[in-house]
Design a protein around this motif. Structure first.
Motif, PDB file in Angstrom:
ATOM      1  N   SER A 386       0.757  -1.328   0.074  1.00 58.21           N
ATOM      2  CA  SER A 386       0.055  -0.048  -0.174  1.00 58.21           C
ATOM      3  C   SER A 386       0.872   1.120  -0.088  1.00 58.21           C
ATOM      4  N   LYS A 387       2.045   1.177   0.634  1.00 55.21           N
ATOM      5  CA  LYS A 387       2.900   2.338   0.627  1.00 55.21           C
ATOM      6  C   LYS A 387       3.482   2.624  -0.659  1.00 55.21           C
ATOM      7  N   ILE A 388       4.076   1.489  -1.255  1.00 52.70           N
ATOM      8  CA  ILE A 388       4.471   1.938  -2.669  1.00 52.70           C
ATOM      9  C   ILE A 388       3.266   2.403  -3.539  1.00 52.70           C
ATOM     10  N   VAL A 389       2.228   1.766  -3.708  1.00 58.02           N
ATOM     11  CA  VAL A 389       1.200   2.287  -4.450  1.00 58.02           C
ATOM     12  C   VAL A 389       0.769   3.822  -4.144  1.00 58.02           C
ATOM     13  N   THR A 390       0.868   4.134  -3.046  1.00 59.69           N
ATOM     14  CA  THR A 390       0.322   5.599  -2.546  1.00 59.69           C
ATOM     15  C   THR A 390       1.506   6.466  -3.048  1.00 59.69           C
ATOM     16  N   ARG A 391       2.686   6.255  -3.008  1.00 60.17           N
ATOM     17  CA  ARG A 391       3.656   6.985  -3.303  1.00 60.17           C
ATOM     18  C   ARG A 391       4.000   7.019  -4.754  1.00 60.17           C
ATOM     19  N   PHE A 392       3.768   6.056  -5.547  1.00 60.76           N
ATOM     20  CA  PHE A 392       3.366   6.204  -6.858  1.00 60.76           C
ATOM     21  C   PHE A 392       2.543   6.878  -7.371  1.00 60.76           C
ATOM     22  N   TRP A 393       1.258   6.969  -6.579  1.00 64.07           N
ATOM     23  CA  TRP A 393       0.197   7.827  -7.313  1.00 64.07           C
ATOM     24  C   TRP A 393       0.630   9.216  -7.134  1.00 64.07           C
ATOM     25  N   ILE A 394       1.321   9.431  -5.717  1.00 67.47           N
ATOM     26  CA  ILE A 394       1.695  10.999  -5.359  1.00 67.47           C
ATOM     27  C   ILE A 394       2.797  11.365  -6.398  1.00 67.47           C
ATOM     28  N   ILE A 395       3.595  10.522  -7.029  1.00 65.03           N
ATOM     29  CA  ILE A 395       4.433  10.886  -7.923  1.00 65.03           C
ATOM     30  C   ILE A 395       3.691  11.088  -9.398  1.00 65.03           C
ATOM     31  N   GLY A 396       2.867  10.272  -9.598  1.00 62.79           N
ATOM     32  CA  GLY A 396       1.798  10.450 -10.799  1.00 62.79           C
ATOM     33  C   GLY A 396       1.108  11.810 -10.571  1.00 62.79           C
ATOM     34  N   ILE A 397       0.565  12.203  -9.520  1.00 64.52           N
ATOM     35  CA  ILE A 397      -0.015  13.592  -9.505  1.00 64.52           C
ATOM     36  C   ILE A 397       1.075  14.769  -9.785  1.00 64.52           C
ATOM     37  N   ILE A 398       2.052  14.616  -9.316  1.00 62.96           N
ATOM     38  CA  ILE A 398       3.074  15.763  -9.420  1.00 62.96           C
ATOM     39  C   ILE A 398       3.541  15.714 -11.058  1.00 62.96           C
ATOM     40  N   LEU A 399       3.470  14.376 -11.720  1.00 64.26           N
ATOM     41  CA  LEU A 399       4.003  14.685 -13.219  1.00 64.26           C
ATOM     42  C   LEU A 399       2.515  15.184 -13.856  1.00 64.26           C
ATOM     43  N   ALA A 400       1.457  14.747 -13.264  1.00 60.87           N
ATOM     44  CA  ALA A 400       0.020  15.411 -13.856  1.00 60.87           C
ATOM     45  C   ALA A 400       0.265  16.987 -13.850  1.00 60.87           C
ATOM     46  N   VAL A 401       0.414  17.307 -12.693  1.00 61.62           N
ATOM     47  CA  VAL A 401       0.643  18.932 -12.668  1.00 61.62           C
ATOM     48  C   VAL A 401       1.638  19.547 -13.461  1.00 61.62           C
TER      49      VAL A 401
END
Length: 410
Positions: A386-401
């Motif tokens: 769950s920690k890996i997935v959440t951190r990948f999501w956060i990186i994905g949001i940063i890339l989206a911005v």
């Protein structure tokens, strides 16, 4: 289908029927319908998959908690596909060339993924569909998309004519001067970070002189095939942890929705200096359904997953993203927007290449990562899923911005 019904009702002056003419209204409905549809049918599909004993085949990768996933229903991508197509068929203009291409892309890659999952589950072949057949299918879709964009009279972009000014009459009666534009079929695309943000694939054939524009379509076809194949496979590789590919795709889809709305609006496109693409507004409805479907599926796919999407879902999601970006002429933003998919893909390439090189040179293969794709590397290092997935999501949001920021940073 409902679009045409309400169009008819509007002609009869029925109060409220005109709401269906607004893209934002239909897009909002598409999100809600896709999300609810996916969540409602998801439970029934999962039960059906369990009854048919269509469960995940687990390989021994030496990962903690790996065997807890054994027997979890797979082929859940059918839920995503149904949740996308249902609101699209209800709410969009079905004679729109962009909608037709997106529906074909969804069904095409969904079929390839379904065949792959079918072989794995029912034929008990862990390798699934041979890689060459997957690639052939992706190439086939790439050809369909590229040829349609080249041949359809409904596909064109509106470009500015340098040094030519025209006077435009606004709805309030005032007049403004704007740069003149022309509708054209071309292989031009948007380039991030550059003030002169246009790139023509035919420029790569500058040595052909006047024939460059004619043969530039061949370069465009190759680019389309490469992008669809790369993004589709990237999503497929990323689908290794509960909710990882689903959540990442939802983030990417939301960003694409922003670009679709801006590119289909002549005022915003002119202000942001991006290409205005006539008739592309229906893509907003499609991507809204895409977002709703992925979020709805995440209800069951988040850790601990009750169902896996399988290749039926992952190949489809990646293919949709690739085709969508091509239609909006923002495919050069994919390395940023789909950075998670890219890194996962590259990690596998690096791992395999280095292993083969060192085995040939030293007699034993060496590894750069503890395991590839990259998400398994972090699992081996002891991070929880769950920690890996959440951190990948956060990186994905940063890339989206960052991708959205490219609209103004040049």
């Amino acid at each position: 289908m409902l679009y045409y019904l309400f169009e008819y009702l509007e002609s009869l002056n029925m109060p409220g029927a005109g709401m269906f003419q607004y893209i934002t209204f239909r897009a909002g409905l598409a999100v809600i319908i896709a999300l609810l549809f996916g969540a409602i049918i998801g439970k029934q599909v999962i039960k059906k998959l369990q009854m048919q004993q269509i469960g995940e085949i687990v390989r021994d990768l030496g990962l903690e908690g790996q065997y807890a996933k054994k027997g979890t229903p797979t082929m859940g991508g059918l839920i995503i596909i149904a949740a996308i197509l249902f609101p699209v068929l209800l709410l969009s203009k079905l004679d729109n060339v962009y909608i037709i291409l997106m529906i074909i892309s969804t069904l095409w890659l969904g079929t390839i993924g379904f065949i792959d999952d079918y072989i794995k589950v029912f034929k008990k072949d862990k390798e699934g569909l041979a890689g060459r057949f997957k690639i052939a299918g992706q190439i086939g879709l790439g050809l369909i998309v590229a040829i349609t964009l080249f041949s359809s009279d409904d596909v064109f972009v509106r470009e500015r004519i340098p040094d030519e000014i025209v006077t435009v009459q606004l709805e309030d009666g005032t007049s403004v001067e704007r740069m003149a534009t022309k509708d054209t079929k071309s292989t031009v695309t948007n380039v991030p970070f550059l003030k002169n943000n246009r790139f023509n694939y035919s420029d790569l054939l500058w040595f052909l002189g006047d024939q460059a524009e004619k043969w530039g379509w061949l370069i465009f076809v190759v680019a389309v095939i490469f992008i669809i194949t790369a993004v589709s496979n990237g999503a497929n590789i990323t689908d290794g942890l509960d909710g990882l590919a689903t959540g990442t795709s939802a983030i990417i889809g939301t960003t694409l929705g922003v670009f679709a709305y801006l590119s289909s609006n002549i005022i915003y496109a002119d202000y942001l200096n991006i290409m205005y693409i006539p008739h592309s507004e229906e893509l907003v409805v499609f991507i809204a359904a895409f977002i709703g479907a992925t979020v709805g599926f995440l209800w069951y796919n988040s850790f601990p997953a009750q169902v896996f999407m399988g290749d039926t879902g992952s190949l489809t999601l990646g293919g949709i993203i690739g085709v969508f970006a091509i239609l909006l002429r923002i495919e050069l933003l994919i390395p940023i927007l789909c950075g998670i998919f890219l890194v996962e893909n590259v990690s596998v390439i690096i791992q395999v290449s280095w292993f083969k090189y060192t085995k040939k040179k030293y007699g034993e293969g060496r590894r750069v990562f503890k395991m590839a794709p990259l998400h398994h590397h972090y699992q081996k290092k002891g991070y929880t899923e769950s920690k890996i997935v959440t951190r990948f999501w956060i990186i994905g949001i940063i890339l989206a911005v960052l991708t959205i920021v490219t609209l103004k940073v040049r």
